[in-house]
Design a protein around this motif. Sequence first.
Motif, PDB file in Angstrom:
ATOM      1  N   PRO A 119       0.851  -1.339   0.079  1.00  0.00           N
ATOM      2  CA  PRO A 119       0.003  -0.001   0.044  1.00  0.00           C
ATOM      3  C   PRO A 119       0.944   1.305   0.081  1.00  0.00           C
ATOM      4  O   PRO A 119       0.212   2.385  -0.278  1.00  0.00           O
ATOM      5  CB  PRO A 119      -0.751  -0.021   1.554  1.00  0.00           C
ATOM      6  CG  PRO A 119      -0.141  -1.039   2.133  1.00  0.00           C
ATOM      7  CD  PRO A 119       0.671  -1.938   0.980  1.00  0.00           C
ATOM      8  N   GLU A 120       2.289   1.280   0.426  1.00  0.00           N
ATOM      9  CA  GLU A 120       2.677   2.338   0.372  1.00  0.00           C
ATOM     10  C   GLU A 120       3.316   2.910  -1.043  1.00  0.00           C
ATOM     11  O   GLU A 120       3.608   3.968  -1.302  1.00  0.00           O
ATOM     12  CB  GLU A 120       4.457   1.935   1.112  1.00  0.00           C
ATOM     13  CG  GLU A 120       5.266   0.929   0.270  1.00  0.00           C
ATOM     14  CD  GLU A 120       4.861  -0.161   1.036  1.00  0.00           C
ATOM     15  OE1 GLU A 120       3.788  -0.736   1.427  1.00  0.00           O
ATOM     16  OE2 GLU A 120       5.992  -0.932   1.414  1.00  0.00           O
ATOM     17  N   LEU A 121       2.599   1.997  -2.140  1.00  0.00           N
ATOM     18  CA  LEU A 121       2.911   2.568  -3.333  1.00  0.00           C
ATOM     19  C   LEU A 121       1.709   3.189  -4.145  1.00  0.00           C
ATOM     20  O   LEU A 121       1.910   3.752  -5.287  1.00  0.00           O
ATOM     21  CB  LEU A 121       3.551   1.237  -4.293  1.00  0.00           C
ATOM     22  CG  LEU A 121       4.654   0.738  -3.928  1.00  0.00           C
ATOM     23  CD1 LEU A 121       5.041  -0.554  -4.750  1.00  0.00           C
ATOM     24  CD2 LEU A 121       5.721   1.770  -4.169  1.00  0.00           C
ATOM     25  N   TRP A 122       0.405   2.956  -3.457  1.00  0.00           N
ATOM     26  CA  TRP A 122      -0.817   3.293  -3.996  1.00  0.00           C
ATOM     27  C   TRP A 122      -1.701   3.989  -3.141  1.00  0.00           C
ATOM     28  O   TRP A 122      -2.479   4.664  -3.651  1.00  0.00           O
ATOM     29  CB  TRP A 122      -1.359   2.130  -5.060  1.00  0.00           C
ATOM     30  CG  TRP A 122      -1.565   0.904  -3.991  1.00  0.00           C
ATOM     31  CD1 TRP A 122      -0.812  -0.040  -3.794  1.00  0.00           C
ATOM     32  CD2 TRP A 122      -2.830   0.642  -3.197  1.00  0.00           C
ATOM     33  NE1 TRP A 122      -1.162  -0.894  -3.114  1.00  0.00           N
ATOM     34  CE2 TRP A 122      -2.572  -0.566  -2.531  1.00  0.00           C
ATOM     35  CE3 TRP A 122      -3.964   1.353  -3.039  1.00  0.00           C
ATOM     36  CZ2 TRP A 122      -3.503  -1.111  -1.717  1.00  0.00           C
ATOM     37  CZ3 TRP A 122      -4.858   0.641  -2.119  1.00  0.00           C
ATOM     38  CH2 TRP A 122      -4.622  -0.505  -1.345  1.00  0.00           C
ATOM     39  N   ASP A 123      -1.758   3.761  -1.847  1.00  0.00           N
ATOM     40  CA  ASP A 123      -2.721   4.252  -0.766  1.00  0.00           C
ATOM     41  C   ASP A 123      -2.384   5.598  -0.330  1.00  0.00           C
ATOM     42  O   ASP A 123      -1.555   5.450   0.676  1.00  0.00           O
ATOM     43  CB  ASP A 123      -2.876   3.135   0.157  1.00  0.00           C
ATOM     44  CG  ASP A 123      -3.949   3.297   1.103  1.00  0.00           C
ATOM     45  OD1 ASP A 123      -4.621   4.410   1.035  1.00  0.00           O
ATOM     46  OD2 ASP A 123      -4.456   2.618   1.940  1.00  0.00           O
TER      47      ASP A 123
END
Length: 124
Positions: free
Chosen positions: A25-29
């Motif tokens: 999720p660090e890449l999209w959230d």
Amino acid sequence: MTSAPSREWTKDETAQFIYRIETLPELWDASSDLYKDRYRRTRAIAALASEFNTDCREVSRKMHNLRTQLNAELRKIKKRRKKSGADVDDDSIRSSWQFFETLRFMIPFCKSDDSAPCYLVSES
């Protein structure tokens, strides 16, 4: 200085790449504290680059292209719904792009201007 040519991704590699991104999720959230940690995002991109035997620039390029295509598909759906008079919750108008359903987890974080609203596709 010339840049290296872009990698050719197979459909299976792209599907695996998307599944891996969903676990990071660090890449999209954008609502996550993890997303705000630049060091953590850099490490995640480096891990994906290693896993897919490519470099960080290619991973970033691939992620950008997937997000761009997802936004384009959302705009197409919105345009078709508007043309047909269908409402936002009408599931009869869908994307034919093979990775659309796989990338549904990113829809809430898509560009939210008039051209591609996040509320466009109802949750399934």
